[in-house]
Design a protein around this motif. Sequence first.
Motif, PDB file in Angstrom:
ATOM      1  N   GLY A  41       0.703  -1.159  -0.051  1.00 38.50           N
ATOM      2  CA  GLY A  41       0.122  -0.066  -0.086  1.00 38.50           C
ATOM      3  C   GLY A  41       0.929   1.294   0.072  1.00 38.50           C
ATOM      4  N   ASP A  42       2.270   1.092   0.277  1.00 43.31           N
ATOM      5  CA  ASP A  42       2.866   2.406   0.359  1.00 43.31           C
ATOM      6  C   ASP A  42       3.071   3.002  -0.853  1.00 43.31           C
ATOM      7  N   ASP A  43       3.030   2.166  -2.033  1.00 48.00           N
ATOM      8  CA  ASP A  43       3.230   2.898  -3.449  1.00 48.00           C
ATOM      9  C   ASP A  43       1.883   3.511  -3.802  1.00 48.00           C
ATOM     10  N   ARG A  44       0.829   3.664  -3.063  1.00 53.29           N
ATOM     11  CA  ARG A  44      -0.284   4.243  -3.621  1.00 53.29           C
ATOM     12  C   ARG A  44      -1.187   3.398  -4.646  1.00 53.29           C
ATOM     13  N   ALA A  45      -0.828   2.521  -4.707  1.00 54.54           N
ATOM     14  CA  ALA A  45      -1.663   1.344  -5.618  1.00 54.54           C
ATOM     15  C   ALA A  45      -2.885   0.997  -5.148  1.00 54.54           C
ATOM     16  N   GLU A  46      -3.840   0.990  -5.964  1.00 51.08           N
ATOM     17  CA  GLU A  46      -5.390   0.836  -5.119  1.00 51.08           C
ATOM     18  C   GLU A  46      -5.863  -0.127  -4.770  1.00 51.08           C
ATOM     19  N   ASP A  47      -4.950  -1.529  -4.912  1.00 45.41           N
ATOM     20  CA  ASP A  47      -4.957  -2.593  -4.129  1.00 45.41           C
ATOM     21  C   ASP A  47      -6.593  -3.037  -4.000  1.00 45.41           C
ATOM     22  N   THR A  48      -7.417  -3.073  -5.400  1.00 45.16           N
ATOM     23  CA  THR A  48      -8.951  -3.436  -5.260  1.00 45.16           C
ATOM     24  C   THR A  48      -9.162  -4.822  -5.445  1.00 45.16           C
ATOM     25  N   ASP A  49      -8.097  -5.632  -5.349  1.00 45.38           N
ATOM     26  CA  ASP A  49      -8.150  -6.910  -5.370  1.00 45.38           C
ATOM     27  C   ASP A  49      -7.484  -7.750  -4.237  1.00 45.38           C
ATOM     28  N   VAL A  50      -8.011  -8.249  -3.220  1.00 47.80           N
ATOM     29  CA  VAL A  50      -7.318  -8.879  -2.231  1.00 47.80           C
ATOM     30  C   VAL A  50      -6.153 -10.028  -2.524  1.00 47.80           C
ATOM     31  N   ARG A  70      -1.356 -20.983  -4.990  1.00 43.15           N
ATOM     32  CA  ARG A  70      -1.735 -22.211  -5.935  1.00 43.15           C
ATOM     33  C   ARG A  70      -3.245 -22.773  -5.633  1.00 43.15           C
ATOM     34  N   TYR A  71      -3.270 -23.017  -4.253  1.00 41.49           N
ATOM     35  CA  TYR A  71      -4.405 -23.717  -3.868  1.00 41.49           C
ATOM     36  C   TYR A  71      -5.470 -22.634  -3.168  1.00 41.49           C
ATOM     37  N   GLU A  72      -5.156 -21.707  -2.624  1.00 41.43           N
ATOM     38  CA  GLU A  72      -6.251 -20.574  -2.262  1.00 41.43           C
ATOM     39  C   GLU A  72      -6.611 -19.400  -2.850  1.00 41.43           C
ATOM     40  N   PHE A  73      -5.531 -18.798  -3.318  1.00 45.45           N
ATOM     41  CA  PHE A  73      -5.954 -17.594  -3.958  1.00 45.45           C
ATOM     42  C   PHE A  73      -6.587 -17.794  -5.303  1.00 45.45           C
ATOM     43  N   THR A  74      -6.095 -18.823  -6.250  1.00 47.67           N
ATOM     44  CA  THR A  74      -6.618 -19.153  -7.389  1.00 47.67           C
ATOM     45  C   THR A  74      -8.108 -19.335  -7.222  1.00 47.67           C
ATOM     46  N   HIS A  75      -8.265 -20.070  -6.080  1.00 46.40           N
ATOM     47  CA  HIS A  75      -9.987 -20.367  -6.071  1.00 46.40           C
ATOM     48  C   HIS A  75     -10.554 -19.315  -5.741  1.00 46.40           C
ATOM     49  N   ILE A  76     -10.049 -18.289  -4.918  1.00 43.07           N
ATOM     50  CA  ILE A  76     -10.813 -17.055  -4.321  1.00 43.07           C
ATOM     51  C   ILE A  76     -11.017 -16.221  -5.475  1.00 43.07           C
ATOM     52  N   ARG A  77     -10.173 -16.233  -6.362  1.00 42.80           N
ATOM     53  CA  ARG A  77     -10.344 -15.243  -7.587  1.00 42.80           C
ATOM     54  C   ARG A  77     -11.500 -15.740  -8.361  1.00 42.80           C
ATOM     55  N   ARG A  78     -11.488 -16.982  -8.727  1.00 41.25           N
ATOM     56  CA  ARG A  78     -12.666 -17.808  -9.529  1.00 41.25           C
ATOM     57  C   ARG A  78     -14.016 -17.839  -8.757  1.00 41.25           C
ATOM     58  N   SER A  79     -14.021 -17.670  -7.603  1.00 43.02           N
ATOM     59  CA  SER A  79     -15.208 -18.060  -6.761  1.00 43.02           C
ATOM     60  C   SER A  79     -15.884 -16.772  -6.358  1.00 43.02           C
ATOM     61  N   THR A  80     -15.478 -15.659  -6.810  1.00 44.15           N
ATOM     62  CA  THR A  80     -16.302 -14.118  -6.252  1.00 44.15           C
ATOM     63  C   THR A  80     -16.115 -13.298  -7.403  1.00 44.15           C
ATOM     64  N   ASP A  81     -16.690 -12.290  -7.026  1.00 40.12           N
ATOM     65  CA  ASP A  81     -16.727 -11.015  -8.152  1.00 40.12           C
ATOM     66  C   ASP A  81     -15.726 -10.019  -7.339  1.00 40.12           C
ATOM     67  N   VAL A  82     -15.572  -8.991  -8.292  1.00 39.96           N
ATOM     68  CA  VAL A  82     -14.367  -7.637  -8.099  1.00 39.96           C
ATOM     69  C   VAL A  82     -15.069  -7.065  -6.771  1.00 39.96           C
ATOM     70  N   THR A  83     -16.354  -6.911  -6.401  1.00 37.20           N
ATOM     71  CA  THR A  83     -16.880  -6.256  -5.413  1.00 37.20           C
ATOM     72  C   THR A  83     -16.458  -6.984  -4.145  1.00 37.20           C
ATOM     73  N   ASN A  84     -16.523  -8.251  -4.140  1.00 36.54           N
ATOM     74  CA  ASN A  84     -16.046  -9.088  -2.712  1.00 36.54           C
ATOM     75  C   ASN A  84     -14.601  -8.955  -2.637  1.00 36.54           C
ATOM     76  N   LEU A  85     -13.743  -9.180  -3.862  1.00 41.28           N
ATOM     77  CA  LEU A  85     -12.364  -9.201  -3.656  1.00 41.28           C
ATOM     78  C   LEU A  85     -11.853  -7.557  -3.238  1.00 41.28           C
ATOM     79  N   ALA A  86     -12.555  -6.488  -3.842  1.00 44.74           N
ATOM     80  CA  ALA A  86     -12.339  -5.032  -3.295  1.00 44.74           C
ATOM     81  C   ALA A  86     -12.504  -5.090  -1.777  1.00 44.74           C
ATOM     82  N   SER A  87     -13.706  -5.602  -1.603  1.00 43.53           N
ATOM     83  CA  SER A  87     -14.018  -5.539   0.184  1.00 43.53           C
ATOM     84  C   SER A  87     -13.122  -6.223   0.926  1.00 43.53           C
ATOM     85  N   MET A  88     -12.734  -7.315   0.613  1.00 41.98           N
ATOM     86  CA  MET A  88     -11.536  -8.073   1.360  1.00 41.98           C
ATOM     87  C   MET A  88     -10.384  -7.351   1.249  1.00 41.98           C
TER      88      MET A  88
END
Length: 197
Positions: free
Chosen positions: A10-19, A129-147
Amino acid sequence: MSELHTPQAGDDRAEDTDVVSLLMRQHGDIRNLFDLVEATTGDERREAFRRLVRLLAVHETAEEEVVHPFARRGFPGGEQVVEDRLAEERAAKETLSALEDLDPEDPAFLPRLLELRKDVQEHARAEERYEFTHIRRSTDVTNLASMAKAVKAAEALAPTHPHPGAESGAANVALGPVAALMDRTKDAVRKAMGKDA
């Protein structure tokens, strides 16, 4: 202080809208901090190690409070994926707890640090490999941004130093000052998510 600067996520001011992107960037920051601890000595090493411990605490606590609960219910087999990650985290916390008792200049410090690095890197690869890939496939951008928002808020609120004496009864937390830092970070994550601490 070393010329190397490793930003916290977060220090580089990136938006980080995807957990997932945020946590993967934290994995890179953690690798960089391991490099810095290994490459320095004395007060520089102590400061780099303090920063590493803080980022590990924020990262793991945010995963336990934000990512793992979603993964448990978010995709088939999620419960087992989370249990495997928690077992890896416990091993890393035990090694980190042993490091707490050593001065960074102690001859036993660097071998223990390398053991921690190996555990943390294997854990990070498994998460990706086992968690992040499935999370991205299993939810929408709104939930990724909220997390992602909850993780970033928790990092901003997390204490910058371990505070002995603030430990809770959490079963999956190593004893000592790292435990206090993780407990306070957990409170910050819950506050960021609008939950009671």
